[in-house]
Design an enzyme around this catalytic site. Structure first.
Site, PDB file in Angstrom:
ATOM      1  N   HIS A 260     -20.899 -12.637   0.128  1.00 42.45           N
ATOM      2  CA  HIS A 260     -20.252 -12.201  -1.004  1.00 42.45           C
ATOM      3  C   HIS A 260     -20.775 -11.018  -1.933  1.00 42.45           C
ATOM      4  O   HIS A 260     -20.300  -9.922  -2.223  1.00 42.45           O
ATOM      5  CB  HIS A 260     -19.510 -13.231  -1.878  1.00 42.45           C
ATOM      6  CG  HIS A 260     -18.921 -12.783  -3.172  1.00 42.45           C
ATOM      7  ND1 HIS A 260     -17.752 -12.064  -3.381  1.00 42.45           N
ATOM      8  CD2 HIS A 260     -19.482 -12.805  -4.454  1.00 42.45           C
ATOM      9  CE1 HIS A 260     -17.666 -11.982  -4.506  1.00 42.45           C
ATOM     10  NE2 HIS A 260     -18.549 -12.461  -5.163  1.00 42.45           N
ATOM     11  N   HIS A 265     -20.478  -6.903  -3.702  1.00 42.73           N
ATOM     12  CA  HIS A 265     -20.844  -6.173  -5.266  1.00 42.73           C
ATOM     13  C   HIS A 265     -21.794  -5.237  -4.752  1.00 42.73           C
ATOM     14  O   HIS A 265     -21.824  -4.137  -5.684  1.00 42.73           O
ATOM     15  CB  HIS A 265     -21.657  -7.442  -5.933  1.00 42.73           C
ATOM     16  CG  HIS A 265     -20.505  -8.266  -6.388  1.00 42.73           C
ATOM     17  ND1 HIS A 265     -19.840  -8.161  -7.505  1.00 42.73           N
ATOM     18  CD2 HIS A 265     -20.436  -9.566  -6.220  1.00 42.73           C
ATOM     19  CE1 HIS A 265     -19.157  -8.950  -7.848  1.00 42.73           C
ATOM     20  NE2 HIS A 265     -19.612 -10.325  -7.314  1.00 42.73           N
ATOM     21  N   GLU A 305     -14.088  -8.328  -9.429  1.00 44.73           N
ATOM     22  CA  GLU A 305     -13.918  -9.435  -8.513  1.00 44.73           C
ATOM     23  C   GLU A 305     -12.855  -9.016  -7.721  1.00 44.73           C
ATOM     24  O   GLU A 305     -12.755  -9.106  -6.336  1.00 44.73           O
ATOM     25  CB  GLU A 305     -13.868 -10.787  -9.020  1.00 44.73           C
ATOM     26  CG  GLU A 305     -15.103 -11.403  -9.589  1.00 44.73           C
ATOM     27  CD  GLU A 305     -16.117 -11.650  -8.428  1.00 44.73           C
ATOM     28  OE1 GLU A 305     -16.001 -11.492  -7.079  1.00 44.73           O
ATOM     29  OE2 GLU A 305     -17.264 -12.006  -8.754  1.00 44.73           O
ATOM     30  N   SER A 324     -15.375  -8.796   0.011  1.00 45.31           N
ATOM     31  CA  SER A 324     -16.356  -9.651   0.869  1.00 45.31           C
ATOM     32  C   SER A 324     -15.257 -10.804   1.728  1.00 45.31           C
ATOM     33  O   SER A 324     -15.945 -11.796   2.110  1.00 45.31           O
ATOM     34  CB  SER A 324     -17.179 -10.131   0.229  1.00 45.31           C
ATOM     35  OG  SER A 324     -16.621 -10.890  -1.018  1.00 45.31           O
TER      36      SER A 324
HETATM   37 FE   LIG Z   1     -18.615 -12.128  -7.256  1.00 43.50          FE
END
Ligand SMILES: [Fe+2]
Length: 429
Positions: A260, A265, A305, A324
């Site tokens: 993730h 990110h 997010e 992700s």
């Molecule tokens: Fe995150």
């Protein structure tokens, strides 16, 4: 009622130091004035005949403060004593890190979604997985500011899990990810070892990000409290897990994991506009009330997010939770979920759940537009009685709460504006 006060004491340093050293020692202040020194700064004084300016922050009651001022003013070597400001401690000030090294104290974990505690975690019944996850997470407990991030020798099963997600996502990136993500993605593949066959090391990705935006990574042992996580963003530091999700569930992890972080990110933290937005969220969180932290965490959820943005008439993803997750990325851009325009006042209080795909997403026009709206909203609504500023040379956060600090900021901005004017003038001719 206790109050925090700033005073400045101007004086000849040699003689003044004797008087100040006596008056302001912990023992003397405590015994005679029932207070203590919280902060002292000295610098050469700009005025002739005065050696140093001394800025002192004192936690003290009002009446003893007046006595203290009187005592200091009687010191023959002290040119003048000025009271700069008062902060009443009835407005309770939350501690927050002032220097990047103090992030060593910002690693409090939430006991949520952990494989040892959560029966729904895919690794709950897998003792071997839990031991491996713990072994990698333990790196974060001993990590300190300035250390290189220890490398992990990932096992084949972990690499296979990474590879499965990588390949699926790569098919969707051209049609589902925002332009900025797509651009950095190509650079990551070219320069930073992003392939389906190996998991990039945090230390290497951190160095890559630092060159592009100044963001760095530090290892985290799991899901952090919102206050600690957001505080690190203020210093352009991203707290990043290093373990890999359970192999039985490659496309979903109930907790953050390196897949993730690195696929979702890292690409956008290496992009200047997104990096700036992330840092401003972090800066806004410093000294915020618990209620405000909840709003910032919700804002983070629906932007960094799970945010969407407009691009050439289409909607694209810029949220790491989407970029992700193969399944949720397709879901978010389908007709199934609801979508609303990003508006900080609405977004920050929108309820959400973290167990399944979202049923509502917010769309920003651009990241710059989201940032501008967020900035205006925080300036209007935040309760803290001061503004903060990140000082990149010393990697520290300043509270802008004294005349000296405002003068320093004005001087720095004046220099930048002059540079801007000069650049414009040179481009014209
Ligand atoms: Fe995150």
């Amino acid at each position: 009622m206790r109050i925090n006060m700033f005073i400045t004491v101007y004086g000849c340093v040699y003689l003044a130091s004797h008087h100040l050293a006596y008056t302001l020692t912990s023992w003397s202040l405590r015994q005679n004035f029932k207070g203590h020194v919280a902060h002292v700064e000295t610098r050469p004084a700009p005025r002739k005949g005065v050696a140093f300016d001394v800025l002192i922050k004192i936690d003290i009651l009002r009446e003893p403060l007046l006595n203290l001022l009187k005592s200091l003013r009687q010191g023959s070597a002290i040119a003048s004593v000025n009271l700069l400001s008062e902060h009443h401690s009835s407005i309770k000030e939350a501690w927050f890190p002032k220097h990047i090294s103090e992030l060593d104290m910002c690693n409090h974990l939430m006991t949520k979604f952990e494989p040892d505690l959560d029966m729904d975690h895919p690794g709950f019944a897998d003792k071997e997985y839990r031991a491996r996850r713990k072994e990698i997470a333990d790196i974060a407990f001993t990590y300190r500011y300035g250390d290189p991030i220890p490398r992990v020798a990932y096992q084949q099963e972990e690499i296979d899990t990474w590879g499965a997600v990588f390949k699926e996502l790569e098919r969707l990136i051209p049609t589902h990810a925002c332009r900025q993500y797509r651009e950095v993605w190509e650079i990551l593949k070219r320069d930073c070892g992003y392939t389906p066959d190996q998991i990039p090391q945090l230390e290497d990705v951190s160095k890559f990000m630092k060159r592009r935006t100044g963001f760095t990574l530090r290892p985290a042992a799991g899901l952090l409290t919102a206050r600690d996580f957001l505080a690190s963003l203020a210093f352009r530091v991203f707290q990043c897990t290093q373990y890999i999700r359970h192999h039985s569930s490659p496309h979903h992890s109930p907790e953050p994991d390196a897949i993730h972080e690195l696929l979702g990110h890292a690409p956008l933290l290496a992009e200047p506009a997104f990096a700036q937005f992330s840092q401003e969220l972090g800066l806004a969180s410093l000294g915020a009330s618990d209620h405000e932290i909840e709003k910032f965490a919700t804002m983070y959820w629906f932007t960094v997010e799970f945010g969407l943005c407009r691009e050439s008439g289409d909607v694209r993803a810029w949220g790491a939770g989407l970029l992700s997750s193969f399944g949720e990325l397709a879901h978010a851009l389908s007709d199934k979920p609801s979508k609303k325009d990003f508006d900080p006042a609405i977004t920050s209080v929108q309820p959400y759940q973290d167990q399944d795909y979202q049923d509502l997403y917010f769309i920003a026009d651009t990241v710059e537009d989201a940032q501008e709206k967020f900035r205006r909203w925080t300036f209007q609504t935040m309760s803290r009685p001061y503004e903060v500023r990140y000082e990149p040379h010393s990697q520290s956060v300043q509270t802008l709460d004294s005349v000296h600090k405002l003068e320093d900021l004005t001087s720095s901005l004046t220099s930048e504006i002059q540079r801007l004017n000069n650049a414009v003038r040179k481009m014209k001719f």
